[in-house]
Write a protein that holds these residues in place. Structure first.
Motif, PDB file in Angstrom:
ATOM      1  N   GLY A   1       0.812  -1.205   0.000  1.00  0.00           N
ATOM      2  CA  GLY A   1       0.000   0.000   0.000  1.00  0.00           C
ATOM      3  C   GLY A   1       0.847   1.257   0.000  1.00  0.00           C
ATOM      4  N   GLY A   2       0.203   2.400  -0.244  1.00  0.00           N
ATOM      5  CA  GLY A   2       0.907   3.669  -0.267  1.00  0.00           C
ATOM      6  C   GLY A   2       1.408   4.004  -1.655  1.00  0.00           C
ATOM      7  N   VAL A   3       2.659   4.490  -1.717  1.00  0.00           N
ATOM      8  CA  VAL A   3       3.285   4.912  -2.976  1.00  0.00           C
ATOM      9  C   VAL A   3       4.532   4.070  -3.199  1.00  0.00           C
ATOM     10  CG1 VAL A   3       4.172   6.877  -4.294  1.00  0.00           C
ATOM     11  CG2 VAL A   3       2.485   7.259  -2.475  1.00  0.00           C
ATOM     12  N   VAL A   4       4.649   3.484  -4.379  1.00  0.00           N
ATOM     13  CA  VAL A   4       5.773   2.596  -4.679  1.00  0.00           C
ATOM     14  C   VAL A   4       6.310   2.897  -6.065  1.00  0.00           C
ATOM     15  CG1 VAL A   4       6.399   0.199  -5.206  1.00  0.00           C
ATOM     16  CG2 VAL A   4       5.132   0.711  -3.132  1.00  0.00           C
ATOM     17  N   GLU A   5       7.638   2.855  -6.201  1.00  0.00           N
ATOM     18  CA  GLU A   5       8.267   2.910  -7.521  1.00  0.00           C
ATOM     19  C   GLU A   5       8.506   1.482  -7.983  1.00  0.00           C
ATOM     20  OE1 GLU A   5      12.474   4.053  -9.667  1.00  0.00           O
ATOM     21  OE2 GLU A   5      12.334   3.075  -7.718  1.00  0.00           O
ATOM     22  N   PHE A   6       7.909   1.124  -9.113  1.00  0.00           N
ATOM     23  CA  PHE A   6       8.092  -0.210  -9.671  1.00  0.00           C
ATOM     24  C   PHE A   6       9.017  -0.150 -10.867  1.00  0.00           C
ATOM     25  CE2 PHE A   6       4.046  -0.944  -7.421  1.00  0.00           C
ATOM     26  CZ  PHE A   6       4.375  -2.104  -6.750  1.00  0.00           C
ATOM     27  N   GLU A   7      10.149  -0.848 -10.752  1.00  0.00           N
ATOM     28  CA  GLU A   7      11.106  -0.922 -11.850  1.00  0.00           C
ATOM     29  C   GLU A   7      10.785  -2.163 -12.677  1.00  0.00           C
ATOM     30  OE1 GLU A   7      15.099  -0.515 -10.451  1.00  0.00           O
ATOM     31  OE2 GLU A   7      14.729   1.469  -9.594  1.00  0.00           O
ATOM     32  N   ILE A   8       9.695  -2.042 -13.418  1.00  0.00           N
ATOM     33  CA  ILE A   8       9.228  -3.101 -14.302  1.00  0.00           C
ATOM     34  C   ILE A   8       9.605  -2.718 -15.736  1.00  0.00           C
ATOM     35  CG2 ILE A   8       7.419  -3.928 -12.766  1.00  0.00           C
ATOM     36  CD1 ILE A   8       5.450  -2.117 -14.114  1.00  0.00           C
TER      37      ILE A   8
ATOM     38  N   GLN B   1      -1.571   2.585  -4.119  1.00  0.00           N
ATOM     39  CA  GLN B   1      -2.458   1.511  -3.672  1.00  0.00           C
ATOM     40  C   GLN B   1      -2.979   1.856  -2.285  1.00  0.00           C
ATOM     41  OE1 GLN B   1      -1.112  -2.372  -1.984  1.00  0.00           O
ATOM     42  NE2 GLN B   1      -1.890  -3.246  -3.896  1.00  0.00           N
ATOM     43  N   GLY B   2      -4.289   1.848  -2.126  1.00  0.00           N
ATOM     44  CA  GLY B   2      -4.871   2.092  -0.817  1.00  0.00           C
ATOM     45  C   GLY B   2      -4.659   0.912   0.112  1.00  0.00           C
ATOM     46  N   SER B   3      -4.733   1.191   1.421  1.00  0.00           N
ATOM     47  CA  SER B   3      -4.606   0.132   2.429  1.00  0.00           C
ATOM     48  C   SER B   3      -5.226   0.626   3.721  1.00  0.00           C
ATOM     49  CB  SER B   3      -3.127  -0.221   2.661  1.00  0.00           C
ATOM     50  OG  SER B   3      -2.460   0.823   3.352  1.00  0.00           O
ATOM     51  N   GLY B   4      -5.171  -0.212   4.748  1.00  0.00           N
ATOM     52  CA  GLY B   4      -5.712   0.196   6.039  1.00  0.00           C
ATOM     53  C   GLY B   4      -4.994   1.390   6.626  1.00  0.00           C
ATOM     54  N   THR B   5      -3.729   1.576   6.266  1.00  0.00           N
ATOM     55  CA  THR B   5      -2.972   2.743   6.716  1.00  0.00           C
ATOM     56  C   THR B   5      -2.995   3.851   5.680  1.00  0.00           C
ATOM     57  OG1 THR B   5      -1.485   1.366   8.040  1.00  0.00           O
ATOM     58  CG2 THR B   5      -0.709   3.569   7.472  1.00  0.00           C
ATOM     59  N   ALA B   6      -2.725   3.492   4.443  1.00  0.00           N
ATOM     60  CA  ALA B   6      -2.729   4.467   3.351  1.00  0.00           C
ATOM     61  C   ALA B   6      -4.168   4.644   2.863  1.00  0.00           C
ATOM     62  CB  ALA B   6      -1.829   3.995   2.221  1.00  0.00           C
ATOM     63  N   ASP B   7      -4.921   5.456   3.595  1.00  0.00           N
ATOM     64  CA  ASP B   7      -6.346   5.617   3.277  1.00  0.00           C
ATOM     65  C   ASP B   7      -6.580   6.247   1.912  1.00  0.00           C
ATOM     66  OD1 ASP B   7      -7.462   4.674   5.804  1.00  0.00           O
ATOM     67  OD2 ASP B   7      -6.559   6.457   6.674  1.00  0.00           O
TER      68      ASP B   7
ATOM     69  N   ASN C   1      -8.681   3.775  -0.421  1.00  0.00           N
ATOM     70  CA  ASN C   1      -8.707   2.384   0.006  1.00  0.00           C
ATOM     71  C   ASN C   1     -10.017   1.732  -0.424  1.00  0.00           C
ATOM     72  OD1 ASN C   1      -8.042  -0.013   1.288  1.00  0.00           O
ATOM     73  ND2 ASN C   1      -8.703   0.688   3.302  1.00  0.00           N
ATOM     74  N   ALA C   2      -9.920   0.711  -1.255  1.00  0.00           N
ATOM     75  CA  ALA C   2     -11.105   0.038  -1.783  1.00  0.00           C
ATOM     76  C   ALA C   2     -11.489  -1.139  -0.908  1.00  0.00           C
ATOM     77  CB  ALA C   2     -10.841  -0.427  -3.208  1.00  0.00           C
ATOM     78  N   GLY C   3     -12.732  -1.581  -1.043  1.00  0.00           N
ATOM     79  CA  GLY C   3     -13.140  -2.816  -0.396  1.00  0.00           C
ATOM     80  C   GLY C   3     -12.431  -3.995  -1.048  1.00  0.00           C
ATOM     81  N   GLY C   4     -12.117  -5.021  -0.275  1.00  0.00           N
ATOM     82  CA  GLY C   4     -11.369  -6.146  -0.819  1.00  0.00           C
ATOM     83  C   GLY C   4      -9.888  -5.820  -0.922  1.00  0.00           C
ATOM     84  N   ASN C   5      -9.205  -6.494  -1.839  1.00  0.00           N
ATOM     85  CA  ASN C   5      -7.764  -6.304  -2.008  1.00  0.00           C
ATOM     86  C   ASN C   5      -7.497  -5.224  -3.051  1.00  0.00           C
ATOM     87  OD1 ASN C   5      -7.133  -8.400  -0.189  1.00  0.00           O
ATOM     88  ND2 ASN C   5      -7.390  -9.924  -1.816  1.00  0.00           N
ATOM     89  N   ASP C   6      -6.881  -4.132  -2.600  1.00  0.00           N
ATOM     90  CA  ASP C   6      -6.576  -3.036  -3.516  1.00  0.00           C
ATOM     91  C   ASP C   6      -5.558  -3.454  -4.566  1.00  0.00           C
ATOM     92  OD1 ASP C   6      -7.685  -1.768  -1.042  1.00  0.00           O
ATOM     93  OD2 ASP C   6      -7.337   0.058  -2.191  1.00  0.00           O
TER      94      ASP C   6
ATOM     95  N   TRP D   1      -2.642  -2.047  -7.625  1.00  0.00           N
ATOM     96  CA  TRP D   1      -1.725  -0.956  -7.914  1.00  0.00           C
ATOM     97  C   TRP D   1      -2.126  -0.233  -9.190  1.00  0.00           C
ATOM     98  CZ3 TRP D   1       1.438   0.880  -4.453  1.00  0.00           C
ATOM     99  CH2 TRP D   1       1.930   0.042  -3.451  1.00  0.00           C
ATOM    100  N   VAL D   2      -2.192   1.098  -9.100  1.00  0.00           N
ATOM    101  CA  VAL D   2      -2.458   1.922 -10.283  1.00  0.00           C
ATOM    102  C   VAL D   2      -1.278   2.863 -10.498  1.00  0.00           C
ATOM    103  CG1 VAL D   2      -4.969   1.790 -10.266  1.00  0.00           C
ATOM    104  CG2 VAL D   2      -3.847   3.508  -8.863  1.00  0.00           C
ATOM    105  N   GLY D   3      -0.648   2.740 -11.656  1.00  0.00           N
ATOM    106  CA  GLY D   3       0.474   3.594 -11.990  1.00  0.00           C
ATOM    107  C   GLY D   3       0.003   4.932 -12.539  1.00  0.00           C
ATOM    108  N   ILE D   4       0.703   5.995 -12.153  1.00  0.00           N
ATOM    109  CA  ILE D   4       0.412   7.331 -12.683  1.00  0.00           C
ATOM    110  C   ILE D   4       1.599   7.708 -13.563  1.00  0.00           C
ATOM    111  CG2 ILE D   4      -0.180   9.703 -12.128  1.00  0.00           C
ATOM    112  CD1 ILE D   4      -2.188   7.576 -11.095  1.00  0.00           C
ATOM    113  N   ASP D   5       1.401   7.668 -14.864  1.00  0.00           N
ATOM    114  CA  ASP D   5       2.523   7.710 -15.801  1.00  0.00           C
ATOM    115  C   ASP D   5       2.315   8.771 -16.878  1.00  0.00           C
ATOM    116  OD1 ASP D   5       4.961   6.926 -16.770  1.00  0.00           O
ATOM    117  OD2 ASP D   5       4.306   4.981 -17.511  1.00  0.00           O
ATOM    118  N   ASP D   6       3.411   9.098 -17.556  1.00  0.00           N
ATOM    119  CA  ASP D   6       3.379  10.009 -18.705  1.00  0.00           C
ATOM    120  C   ASP D   6       2.693  11.333 -18.357  1.00  0.00           C
ATOM    121  OD1 ASP D   6       4.555   7.958 -20.337  1.00  0.00           O
ATOM    122  OD2 ASP D   6       2.576   7.020 -20.423  1.00  0.00           O
TER     123      ASP D   6
END
Length: 240
Positions: free
Chosen positions: A104-111, A119-125, A218-223, A225-230
């Motif tokens: 959850g929170g903010v992540v840099e993915f080197e894909i 990604q929302g979570s119980g902490t990262a509302d 934070n969504a119901g169920g398992n959140d 990851w949504v990338g914010i790009d370009d």
């Protein structure tokens, strides 16, 4: 002899205290330098984010965890317009497995196509990216970016994304309905890309500081990851 032991113990205690004070703290850094237009960021330079919670090398963009901005799941981010009192700067760098990462929170993915994602979570509302812009002398401010589903797991939450703006650094944000994505993800695939393109209201013209906030909640169920790009922000010269 007892005095010598006492002196020795005292010296050891002082040395341990000095050592503890010299231990490096977890660095939290942000770069809120306003950026002139045209402005762009596509995250292809993976060296920009290399430390936990460190945005020093990303001028004009800072990620936040969004603690306590919502109280329940599935809140429409278009309605989360208040300032972030907690202001927890957040980013986890150098990750490679968005389909199994649940931090959850903010992540840099080197894909294959690198991206910073939310990604929302119980902490990262209500995690978000905050962008600092200078629109002095400009009008017709155009904001565009791609919202990317990068989670190929079977999770299938309704991952909402919204765009807000405000002039200056205080007060509530204003929602931009044209930036709303009701569900930026699909279960079992990581191929959906949703383009967003919005013209900011005239209040954003010719301003020394305009803040943009791109947020999920934070969504119901398992959140997912949504990338914010370009990310791209442009303007035209204001009429004299």
């Amino acid at each position: 002899m007892k005095l010598s032991f006492r002196i020795l113990n005292l010296l050891v205690a002082v040395a341990l205290a000095a050592s503890a004070l010299s231990l490096p703290a977890l660095k939290v850094s942000a770069n809120s330098t306003t950026q002139a237009l045209p402005f762009s960021q596509n995250w292809s330079n993976t060296a920009l984010i290399s430390g936990v919670n460190n945005w020093d090398n990303v001028p004009g963009i800072v990620g936040y965890r969004g603690d306590n901005l919502t109280a329940t799941n599935d809140v429409d981010p278009q309605t989360v317009l208040g300032p972030d009192a907690a202001g927890v700067v957040n980013v986890t760098p150098n990750q490679t497995t968005p389909s199994s990462n649940t931090s959850g929170g903010v992540v840099e993915f080197e894909i294959a196509n690198p991206v910073v994602a939310l990604q929302g979570s119980g902490t990262a509302d209500a995690p978000y990216l905050l962008i600092y812009l200078d629109t002095t002398g400009l009008q017709d401010i155009q904001v565009s970016y791609n919202v990317r589903d990068i989670d190929g797991s079977s999770d299938n939450s309704a991952q909402q994304v919204a765009l807000h703006y405000r002039v200056g650094t205080s007060g509530d944000f204003t929602n931009l309905p044209g930036g709303y994505v009701a569900d930026a993800t699909t279960g079992g695939a990581a191929t959906l890309v949703t383009p967003v393109a919005v013209t900011l209201p005239v209040a954003a013209n010719n301003q020394s500081l305009v803040q943009l906030r791109i947020m999920t909640t934070n969504a119901g169920g398992n959140d997912e990851w949504v990338g914010i790009d370009d990310i791209s922000v442009t303007g035209t010269a204001a009429a004299e």
